[in-house]
Structure formats: C-alpha cells, structure tokens
Design a protein around this motif. Sequence first.
Motif: not given
Length: 286
Positions: A151-174
Amino acid sequence: MTEGGPVTEGSTATEGSTAAGSGAGPGIDGFRTPRATCLLAPNPSPMTLDGTNTWLIAEPGSSSVVVVDPGPEGEEHLRRVHAEAVTGDRRVAKILLTHGHSDHSAGAARLAELTGAPVQAADPAHRLGSEGLADGDVVTAAGCELRVMAAPGHSADSVCLLLAADGALFTGDTVLGRGTTVIGTDGNLGDYLRTLGQLRELTEARGVGLLLPGHGPMLSDPLGTLDYYLSHREERLDQVRSALAAGAKTPAEIVAMIYTDVDKSLWPAAEWSVRAQLDYLASREP
Ligand SMILES: [Zn+2]
C-alpha cells in the motif's frame, strides 16, 4: 501520520480539520472484533490522533497471538502489550509492522526482546529475523490468515493486512480513523491514489466491513471512507491548481491559501503534502 502536525521524520500524520489536535472520538482502546483487540499506546498528538493503535490478533482459543504495530518506544505500553498477549499461556508468534514510521515500529525491538518473536516488515531495515511482508503474502499464525497488500503512498513501505475471517482490513496510516492522512517525506501521491483504488477494489471483492486503522477509531463504512479519501485528494489537487493559477509560488504560500480549514500547528505537515501534490502535478501536467 495525519496531515496536520509537524511532520517529523518517522512520525505519523493526519490532514483535515476533524483531525486537528483535540477531541478524541469513540474510544478505540480495548475495541474488539472476534479475532482482533486494540491496545492504544499513550502517545497522543495532532499527528498521531489518540495515539498509535497496537493490534493483537488470534483465533479464539489459539495458543499464540500476532502483534501488529507495537507502537513507539515506551516500557509501560510494551509491557501492557506483552501481558495482554501472553494471557492464558499464549506466546507471541510474530510481530508485524504496517510500515516503518517510528510511532509504529520503534517499540518492536523491545517487544521482540520481551517475547522472543520475530519482526516482519516490508522494509528489510525494520525486520528482526528472515521473513518480510510482500504483496500477496499470506501470514498464517495464531490460527489466523492475514493477507498482505502492498500500500505505498503514505510511505513507500506501507502495507495493509486483510483478516478475511473478521471481514477486517488493518490499514496502518494509509487510512486513519479520523481526518485524512499525510503523504510523508518518503511517500508519493500517485502511488497513494493507486493504493486507495486498490483498497476500494479489495473492499468490494472481499466484503471488507471494517477498517482497523493505525490511529483513531475503527471505521464501519469502508467504501464511504475510501470514496471520501479519493474525493478529498481530488479537491486538494484542484485547490493547488487554483492557488498556482492565482500566483502562489512556494509550498508555504499554497498552504496559507488552501489550508485555512486546518489548524496552523499542522501547516508544516501540510507543506509536505503540498510538495507531494506539486510533484504529482508536475509528473502529470508537464
Ligand atoms: Zn506513518
């Protein structure tokens, strides 16, 4: 990092009047989904909203747990995270970083020391151990699957993490719980707009119902939030074009013309966003 607030190297930052400084929203500390729990670090500021959200993730009954974003250095918070993580004889299987800014990552080495867990991050400089976090990776631990999205943009190294079992996405600072995010000195607006578009596609394709951000409260309308972020960026770009047409020459002059809705303490951060927007416009409209 919210857009607004002095952008220091390695901090978080928000943009937007709702993010400016005060007024904590609904409490995020202790917020739970079936598999995720938030522990709020005590580092509130205009740039970090209520503080950094540290997330513990585990299938109920699992003998281990994953920690996302230990937060800044600070013994009290790290000991609290450790104590909560090892409740019921659990062990910490992995520590993951959404990106390397210090308000998310600086406590990782100490938490690794307390728990013996490796640290996985997109940026090799922030890893402890051999494993990274690359686009498309699936991290399987604590009875859960976390799918990694670059998920580059806010920083070059940003990632998001999908926890599909909860229908949830960890977005960090994105995507943040309030306001909008700053494009950091190590970020890029073109990348960020592409990332927002990809998050939108992922949200629709995978039925994401919750965004769990790195700062601020959880968001229960992911598509509405992402559409707001996209339209906000377009609006700011239009404002920058108008300011240039009106004769503004420097980022500081542009900020003074168009960030009138943002607290002045956040103008230095806004300058970084304006620089990112000028770079973007220069690359698109030579
Ligand atoms: Zn950040």
